[in-house]
Design a protein around this motif. Sequence first.
Motif, PDB file in Angstrom:
ATOM      1  N   VAL A 217       2.195   7.607  -8.778  1.00  0.00           N
ATOM      2  CA  VAL A 217       1.997   9.018  -9.034  1.00  0.00           C
ATOM      3  C   VAL A 217       3.186   9.929  -9.079  1.00  0.00           C
ATOM      4  O   VAL A 217       3.355  10.737  -9.840  1.00  0.00           O
ATOM      5  CB  VAL A 217       1.118   9.680  -7.554  1.00  0.00           C
TER       6      VAL A 217
ATOM      7  N   ALA B 287      -3.415   2.022 -10.910  1.00  0.00           N
ATOM      8  CA  ALA B 287      -2.548   1.287  -9.930  1.00  0.00           C
ATOM      9  C   ALA B 287      -1.348   0.623 -10.937  1.00  0.00           C
ATOM     10  O   ALA B 287      -1.233   0.380 -11.800  1.00  0.00           O
ATOM     11  CB  ALA B 287      -3.586   0.216  -9.562  1.00  0.00           C
TER      12      ALA B 287
ATOM     13  N   GLY C 247      -5.243  10.127  -0.086  1.00  0.00           N
ATOM     14  CA  GLY C 247      -4.884  10.154  -1.479  1.00  0.00           C
ATOM     15  C   GLY C 247      -4.533  11.570  -1.830  1.00  0.00           C
ATOM     16  O   GLY C 247      -3.340  11.806  -2.651  1.00  0.00           O
TER      17      GLY C 247
ATOM     18  N   GLN D  83      -8.155  10.656  -4.419  1.00  0.00           N
ATOM     19  CA  GLN D  83      -9.069   9.766  -3.643  1.00  0.00           C
ATOM     20  C   GLN D  83      -9.075   9.930  -2.198  1.00  0.00           C
ATOM     21  O   GLN D  83      -8.080   9.144  -1.607  1.00  0.00           O
ATOM     22  CB  GLN D  83      -8.476   8.245  -3.977  1.00  0.00           C
TER      23      GLN D  83
ATOM     24  N   ASN E   2       0.905  -1.009  -0.064  1.00  0.00           N
ATOM     25  CA  ASN E   2      -0.057  -0.073   0.005  1.00  0.00           C
ATOM     26  C   ASN E   2       0.883   1.271   0.076  1.00  0.00           C
ATOM     27  O   ASN E   2       0.642   2.327  -0.681  1.00  0.00           O
ATOM     28  CB  ASN E   2      -0.785  -0.142   1.164  1.00  0.00           C
TER      29      ASN E   2
ATOM     30  N   ASN F  69       2.987   1.281  -3.817  1.00  0.00           N
ATOM     31  CA  ASN F  69       2.229   1.249  -5.055  1.00  0.00           C
ATOM     32  C   ASN F  69       1.816   2.812  -5.219  1.00  0.00           C
ATOM     33  O   ASN F  69       2.102   3.186  -6.642  1.00  0.00           O
ATOM     34  CB  ASN F  69       0.981   0.330  -5.126  1.00  0.00           C
ATOM     35  N   TYR F  70       0.926   3.191  -4.738  1.00  0.00           N
ATOM     36  CA  TYR F  70       0.275   4.681  -5.158  1.00  0.00           C
ATOM     37  C   TYR F  70       1.460   5.719  -5.275  1.00  0.00           C
ATOM     38  O   TYR F  70       1.580   6.613  -6.214  1.00  0.00           O
ATOM     39  CB  TYR F  70      -0.741   5.048  -4.297  1.00  0.00           C
TER      40      TYR F  70
ATOM     41  N   SER G 231      -0.922  12.359  -0.022  1.00  0.00           N
ATOM     42  CA  SER G 231       0.090  11.350  -0.740  1.00  0.00           C
ATOM     43  C   SER G 231       0.640  12.070  -2.344  1.00  0.00           C
ATOM     44  O   SER G 231       1.389  12.156  -2.639  1.00  0.00           O
ATOM     45  CB  SER G 231      -0.360   9.969  -0.928  1.00  0.00           C
ATOM     46  N   ALA G 232      -0.591  12.431  -3.089  1.00  0.00           N
ATOM     47  CA  ALA G 232      -0.167  12.988  -4.242  1.00  0.00           C
ATOM     48  C   ALA G 232       0.383  14.088  -4.306  1.00  0.00           C
ATOM     49  O   ALA G 232       1.452  14.377  -4.787  1.00  0.00           O
ATOM     50  CB  ALA G 232      -1.728  13.299  -4.906  1.00  0.00           C
TER      51      ALA G 232
ATOM     52  N   THR H 152      -5.219  11.250 -10.006  1.00  0.00           N
ATOM     53  CA  THR H 152      -6.129  10.187  -9.879  1.00  0.00           C
ATOM     54  C   THR H 152      -5.246   9.103 -10.789  1.00  0.00           C
ATOM     55  O   THR H 152      -5.715   7.913 -10.884  1.00  0.00           O
ATOM     56  CB  THR H 152      -7.654  10.263 -10.543  1.00  0.00           C
ATOM     57  N   CYS H 153      -4.242   9.464 -11.508  1.00  0.00           N
ATOM     58  CA  CYS H 153      -3.524   8.753 -12.555  1.00  0.00           C
ATOM     59  C   CYS H 153      -4.464   7.989 -13.292  1.00  0.00           C
ATOM     60  O   CYS H 153      -4.405   6.685 -13.615  1.00  0.00           O
ATOM     61  CB  CYS H 153      -2.614   7.597 -11.712  1.00  0.00           C
TER      62      CYS H 153
END
Length: 564
Positions: A169, A410, A199, A195, A161, A164-165, A202-203, A404-405
């Motif tokens: 991003v 993912a 989200g 998100q 988790n 990955n994001y 983190s972005a 949101t890529c």
Amino acid sequence: MPRSGDSLFQLTPKEGEPKHSKVAIMSRSSNGVVQALLTDLYQITMAYAYWKSGKMDDISVFDLYFRRNPFQGEFTIFAGLEECIKLMQSFHFSESDIEYLKTVLPSKTDPKFYDYLASLSANDITLSAVPEGEVVFPKVPLITITGPLAVVQLLETPLLNLVNYASLVATNAARFRMAAGPETTLLEFGLRRAQGPDGGLSASRYCYLGGFDGTSNVLAGKMFGIPVKGTHAHAYVTSYITLEDLKIKTLTSLDGSSEFNFIDLCLKYQKELAGVIGFLPDQVMAGELAAFISYAQAFPEGFLALIDTYDVLKSGLPNFCTVAMALNDLGYQARGIRLDSGDLSYLSNEVKARFVKVANHYSLPWFEKLTIVASNDINEDTIHSLNQQGHSINCYGIGTHLVTCQKQPALGCVFKLVQINKKARIKLSEDVDKVTIPGMKNVYRLYGADGTALVDLLQDSSEVPPKQGDRVLCRHPIQESKRAYVIPASVRALHEIWWHDGKVMKPLPTLTELREKTKQSLRTIRQDHKRALNPTPYKVSVSSSLYTFIHELWLESAPIGELF
Ligand SMILES: Nc1ncnc2c1ncn2[C@@H]1O[C@H](COP(=O)(O)OP(=O)(O)OP(=O)(O)O)[C@@H](O)[C@H]1O
Ligand SMILES: O=P(O)(O)OC[C@H]1O[C@H](OP(=O)(O)OP(=O)(O)O)[C@H](O)[C@@H]1O
Ligand SMILES: O=C(O)c1cccnc1
Ligand SMILES: [Mg+2]
């Protein structure tokens, strides 16, 4: 809903929390939801079954890696490592976690298992990894975790988790950066579309790491030290209807020496500029002018106006120039404009042409260098297309597609067992891409004389490392015929040990250092691996000895079929 400063987003360690680190103590995870229970139930049920069968302390090695680069690209930026290390520091099951688990697991669960869970920490775990911010490729272990089987298994989900994001991003941001070029300012505007709150945070953090210059997200600015930037919205413009709405008429000059009737000054310039840049004063929207005047009164040294609320060329741009020239009389330089709709190529060029006219007419060279921000659903392809068409944008504000890529939502990082009690393990699959590379491995990046990366080489950890100047046979891990000799001008071991024996083993880079690292690492990757359309795959290979080992173990582990 927890408030920030409560439990959800913590900035500092809680008093009394274990401080395992020998190195300067870092904050706990920047996100309080990252904790031992942030895992899938099956990790806990497996931990119980391992414990029950006495297998929980078997020494296991797991690799975390992905199989395919995102966005139809041929590179990925590795991000999220700092949070993984912080998870090691904080990993434990609290009393309330255990109480909760008692309500989830079957009532016949041996109560001693809960004592075992309560005793767990990550002190027996060793975490080695590629440095955060490095460009990475499929199949290369980004993180290798060694330790007691049950604990490592429990870590699978949170580690995936966290990586990955973050990596997805950061890679997306790096791609936007490459599309826009090094000189263009890139601002992340995604919080409203992200998100959820985490989200969004983190972005902001990982887009900055990937090469963005700032974010509109104020909490991310506070938490991570990212520059916060912004303009204003259409609502600000539409909230004014006429000049009568302006309650304050004056503005003081920059040097503080005199106060001017700023509205009168603007109206004087409106008349003058009509002839210079060509517009009809009776066509401009008075409410928009009032909005710009009031914004300039609030921010005379940072005036940047959103000019597309009504009509860019007939109203927004004339109103901006009017206010900017009035500000100039008072000693202030305006900053620029934002376009949020329409043909961004055409409009930005038209805006620029009028800025040049004003600059020439009034001998104000800075006027032609004003910032032209573009926003509105911008994606990587839009930027490439704008580059082809020609434009005058020098700043993009990007939200939805970035955070949101949307192009690929993912990254498929996986966490696979490669060794148990010193025995290498392999996972077979119909899809050969999914066959794991067994055993504890070392990863090397081999560079050419000009400093560009040639190939990544995986070896069994017992092998002698490749040396600069030596001829190294690099083999495709699966396809027998694909192999190449490489004589590296330099060799770098990609993995470093970050967590061992309950301690953080080295100081963690700051976010600014990670951003610089990403930039440097991308410079070492050949242009054809980075190009937007049909990039060339980078080679990830294995040593001759590892190749033989993989295929022997593969044969040993694959039952021979029978045909009837
Ligand atoms: N010159 C251009 N080349 C390629 N794409 C562009 C160009 N100009 C704008 N775009 C993109 O085209 C899309 C236009 O979207 P849309 O039609 O929803 O917006 P609009 O009509 O300009 O604005 P709005 O509906 O917000 O008033 C946006 O994604 C924008 O980024
Ligand atoms: O388009 P994005 O890349 O997500 O960038 C962020 C968007 O958010 C803002 O307005 P919003 O979209 O909320 O309203 P609008 O559609 O009226 O512009 C801004 O004006 C951008 O358009
Ligand atoms: O500051 C801006 O212009 C901004 C911020 C968030 C979203 N859209 C625009
Ligand atoms: Mg929009």
